[in-house]
Design a protein around this motif. Sequence first.
Motif, mmCIF file in Angstrom:
data_model
loop_
_atom_site.group_PDB
_atom_site.id
_atom_site.type_symbol
_atom_site.label_atom_id
_atom_site.label_comp_id
_atom_site.label_asym_id
_atom_site.label_seq_id
_atom_site.Cartn_x
_atom_site.Cartn_y
_atom_site.Cartn_z
ATOM 1 N N VAL A 181 -9.389 -27.089 4.154
ATOM 2 C CA VAL A 181 -9.089 -25.679 4.451
ATOM 3 C C VAL A 181 -9.541 -24.868 3.244
ATOM 4 C CG1 VAL A 181 -7.269 -23.964 4.784
ATOM 5 C CG2 VAL A 181 -7.154 -26.157 5.992
ATOM 6 N N ILE A 182 -10.312 -23.802 3.492
ATOM 7 C CA ILE A 182 -10.757 -22.930 2.412
ATOM 8 C C ILE A 182 -10.338 -21.499 2.721
ATOM 9 C CG2 ILE A 182 -12.719 -24.420 1.863
ATOM 10 C CD1 ILE A 182 -14.548 -22.388 3.248
ATOM 11 N N GLY A 183 -10.362 -20.625 1.722
ATOM 12 C CA GLY A 183 -10.052 -19.221 1.978
ATOM 13 C C GLY A 183 -9.594 -18.479 0.741
ATOM 14 N N GLY A 184 -9.609 -17.162 0.865
ATOM 15 C CA GLY A 184 -9.178 -16.298 -0.234
ATOM 16 C C GLY A 184 -8.164 -15.283 0.237
ATOM 17 N N PRO A 185 -6.891 -15.662 0.388
ATOM 18 C CA PRO A 185 -5.880 -14.713 0.836
ATOM 19 C C PRO A 185 -5.684 -13.586 -0.170
ATOM 20 C CG PRO A 185 -4.830 -16.709 0.022
ATOM 21 C CD PRO A 185 -6.314 -16.985 0.086
ATOM 22 N N PRO A 186 -5.671 -12.339 0.272
ATOM 23 C CA PRO A 186 -5.481 -11.214 -0.654
ATOM 24 C C PRO A 186 -4.141 -11.292 -1.380
ATOM 25 C CG PRO A 186 -6.262 -10.438 1.473
ATOM 26 C CD PRO A 186 -5.896 -11.890 1.649
ATOM 27 N N CYS A 187 -4.150 -11.034 -2.668
ATOM 28 C CA CYS A 187 -2.931 -10.940 -3.481
ATOM 29 C C CYS A 187 -2.840 -9.517 -4.012
ATOM 30 C CB CYS A 187 -2.974 -11.913 -4.653
ATOM 31 S SG CYS A 187 -2.434 -13.576 -4.275
ATOM 32 N N GLN A 188 -1.787 -8.800 -3.683
ATOM 33 C CA GLN A 188 -1.671 -7.416 -4.122
ATOM 34 C C GLN A 188 -0.422 -7.149 -4.949
ATOM 35 O OE1 GLN A 188 -1.842 -5.729 -0.175
ATOM 36 N NE2 GLN A 188 -3.971 -5.127 -0.444
ATOM 37 N N VAL A 214 -8.778 -13.321 -7.568
ATOM 38 C CA VAL A 214 -9.319 -12.586 -8.716
ATOM 39 C C VAL A 214 -9.010 -13.331 -10.012
ATOM 40 C CG1 VAL A 214 -9.232 -10.344 -7.590
ATOM 41 C CG2 VAL A 214 -7.230 -11.164 -8.834
ATOM 42 N N SER A 215 -9.919 -13.250 -10.969
ATOM 43 C CA SER A 215 -9.783 -14.022 -12.199
ATOM 44 C C SER A 215 -8.586 -13.587 -13.040
ATOM 45 C CB SER A 215 -11.062 -13.911 -13.040
ATOM 46 O OG SER A 215 -11.307 -12.562 -13.409
ATOM 47 N N GLY A 216 -8.178 -12.315 -12.913
ATOM 48 C CA GLY A 216 -7.044 -11.816 -13.689
ATOM 49 C C GLY A 216 -5.758 -12.553 -13.408
ATOM 50 N N LYS A 247 -5.691 -28.401 -9.204
ATOM 51 C CA LYS A 247 -6.343 -27.960 -10.428
ATOM 52 C C LYS A 247 -6.833 -26.531 -10.213
ATOM 53 C CE LYS A 247 -6.401 -31.509 -13.328
ATOM 54 N NZ LYS A 247 -5.903 -31.417 -14.707
ATOM 55 N N SER A 248 -6.689 -25.691 -11.231
ATOM 56 C CA SER A 248 -7.206 -24.328 -11.136
ATOM 57 C C SER A 248 -8.163 -24.073 -12.289
ATOM 58 C CB SER A 248 -6.066 -23.308 -11.174
ATOM 59 O OG SER A 248 -5.464 -23.262 -12.449
ATOM 60 N N LYS A 249 -9.145 -23.209 -12.041
ATOM 61 C CA LYS A 249 -10.101 -22.879 -13.090
ATOM 62 C C LYS A 249 -10.788 -21.566 -12.767
ATOM 63 C CE LYS A 249 -13.781 -24.869 -15.944
ATOM 64 N NZ LYS A 249 -14.648 -26.046 -16.185
ATOM 65 N N VAL A 250 -11.018 -20.764 -13.807
ATOM 66 C CA VAL A 250 -11.812 -19.544 -13.663
ATOM 67 C C VAL A 250 -13.275 -19.916 -13.857
ATOM 68 C CG1 VAL A 250 -12.346 -17.281 -14.629
ATOM 69 C CG2 VAL A 250 -9.962 -18.034 -14.450
ATOM 70 N N LEU A 251 -14.102 -19.574 -12.880
ATOM 71 C CA LEU A 251 -15.529 -19.877 -12.938
ATOM 72 C C LEU A 251 -16.329 -18.583 -13.007
ATOM 73 C CD1 LEU A 251 -15.812 -22.722 -10.251
ATOM 74 C CD2 LEU A 251 -15.471 -22.952 -12.725
ATOM 75 N N LEU A 252 -17.428 -18.631 -13.759
ATOM 76 C CA LEU A 252 -18.344 -17.499 -13.889
ATOM 77 C C LEU A 252 -19.554 -17.757 -12.997
ATOM 78 C CD1 LEU A 252 -19.230 -14.861 -15.369
ATOM 79 C CD2 LEU A 252 -20.286 -16.352 -17.097
ATOM 80 N N ARG A 294 -19.747 -12.462 -12.619
ATOM 81 C CA ARG A 294 -18.560 -12.354 -11.759
ATOM 82 C C ARG A 294 -17.649 -13.544 -12.014
ATOM 83 N NH1 ARG A 294 -18.343 -9.770 -6.765
ATOM 84 N NH2 ARG A 294 -16.534 -10.247 -5.479
ATOM 85 N N LYS A 295 -16.383 -13.278 -12.331
ATOM 86 C CA LYS A 295 -15.407 -14.344 -12.547
ATOM 87 C C LYS A 295 -14.409 -14.378 -11.403
ATOM 88 C CE LYS A 295 -15.459 -14.460 -17.622
ATOM 89 N NZ LYS A 295 -14.632 -14.304 -18.848
ATOM 90 N N ARG A 296 -14.070 -15.591 -10.966
ATOM 91 C CA ARG A 296 -13.036 -15.785 -9.950
ATOM 92 C C ARG A 296 -12.251 -17.041 -10.294
ATOM 93 N NH1 ARG A 296 -13.786 -11.315 -8.973
ATOM 94 N NH2 ARG A 296 -13.925 -10.226 -6.983
ATOM 95 N N ILE A 297 -10.982 -17.061 -9.901
ATOM 96 C CA ILE A 297 -10.178 -18.259 -10.107
ATOM 97 C C ILE A 297 -10.133 -19.052 -8.807
ATOM 98 C CG2 ILE A 297 -7.959 -17.150 -9.537
ATOM 99 C CD1 ILE A 297 -6.713 -18.962 -11.738
ATOM 100 N N PHE A 298 -10.228 -20.363 -8.943
ATOM 101 C CA PHE A 298 -10.194 -21.256 -7.783
ATOM 102 C C PHE A 298 -9.090 -22.284 -7.966
ATOM 103 C CE2 PHE A 298 -14.435 -19.537 -7.891
ATOM 104 C CZ PHE A 298 -14.734 -19.295 -6.555
#
Length: 373
Positions: A75-82, A120-122, A150-155, A165-169
């Motif tokens: 399962v993949i996806g990017g649920p919005p976090c506000q 988002v990477s923040g 495992k989590s990591k910010v990738l450029l 562009r940085k994003r956390i996965f």
Amino acid sequence: MYNIIDLFCGAGGLSLGFELAGFNILAGFDIEPNFLDTYKNSHPNTKGFNVDLNNIDILSFLKNNNIDSKDIDVVIGGPPCQGFSTVGNRMIDDPRNNLVRIYADIVNEIKPKMFLMENVSGLASMKNGQGELIKDELIDIFDEIGYNVKSKVLLAADYGVPQFRKRIFFAGIKKNYNFIFKFPKSTHHDKKSLFSFFENSNSYLTVKDAVSDLPTIECNESAEKYDKEPENDYQKFCRKNSKKLFNHKAPNHSKVVIERIKNIPQGGNHGNLPDDLKLKRGYSNIYGKLDENKPADTITGNCGCASAPGRFLHPTSNRVITVREACRLQSFPDYVEFMGSSSQQYKQVGNAVPPLLAKAIAFEMKKSLSKFE
């Protein structure tokens, strides 16, 4: 071939990357109809569902649409976090972050071998009202439902995308499998770094690398045909399977906006303007002109704003970038046509995960999945 579903799929950057890595996309889900129109148009063999994931029983929904949940490997996806509040409740208790909870619940119900969540990477350094790192809170949620994460910010630029562009996965593997996911190693580096001396190192791709073969147009002009040959492998990748040039229309600017753009050098911004052309208020980095010899800044959903340009002025034409140029900076192939109004198209591109970044992660997930067999 491994099967995936894409939750909160948007225009399909994640799905496309996994498809490029050889995965089979069973379905994409999104609440925005224009986003889903783009998704379905570029994934004709994939089911696209315009649904609110808050309001469905995922297992029943999949069954009613002839998808066996047992066939879903990832399962993949990017649920919005506000709701990144620094006071009060934990992040996951904030109702604005319900979609993160929905994503976790769906993973829990389907129980795939692996999952990938993007944000988002923040988020990597944000803390909730109780002083916890939000990323650790999210990892705890998936730990509770049976996944090592495992989590990591990738450029993105590190993986052949011409953009800083940085994003956390967050990558999760079922706990009953005794191995840990490894994020992909960088394939590209700053030409000034020590890595550039390594034998297999590639320099970062630049704005010029990405868009120099596209037809030159000015304000309110458009082009539907190529008039130049591709100049590098990246452009060849973008143009593969594309017979027509989509979404290459320049917004219209007022005379004063054009005059401001003319007075800004590459890499410069509003601060470079003479006093008689400066705005009395606004962010200092507005009217940012891309440097054609560097990767682009992070592409955003309003990168095509015509009346008050942000940081996405074309390096050599007196205008903001077109949707197609934004696509090139995100690594979307040219055959992907973005649907909806111009503003909706820009938003779709800016919200997406760069497909080549997704592809790099997908290949590593494929290696992990092979250990399940």
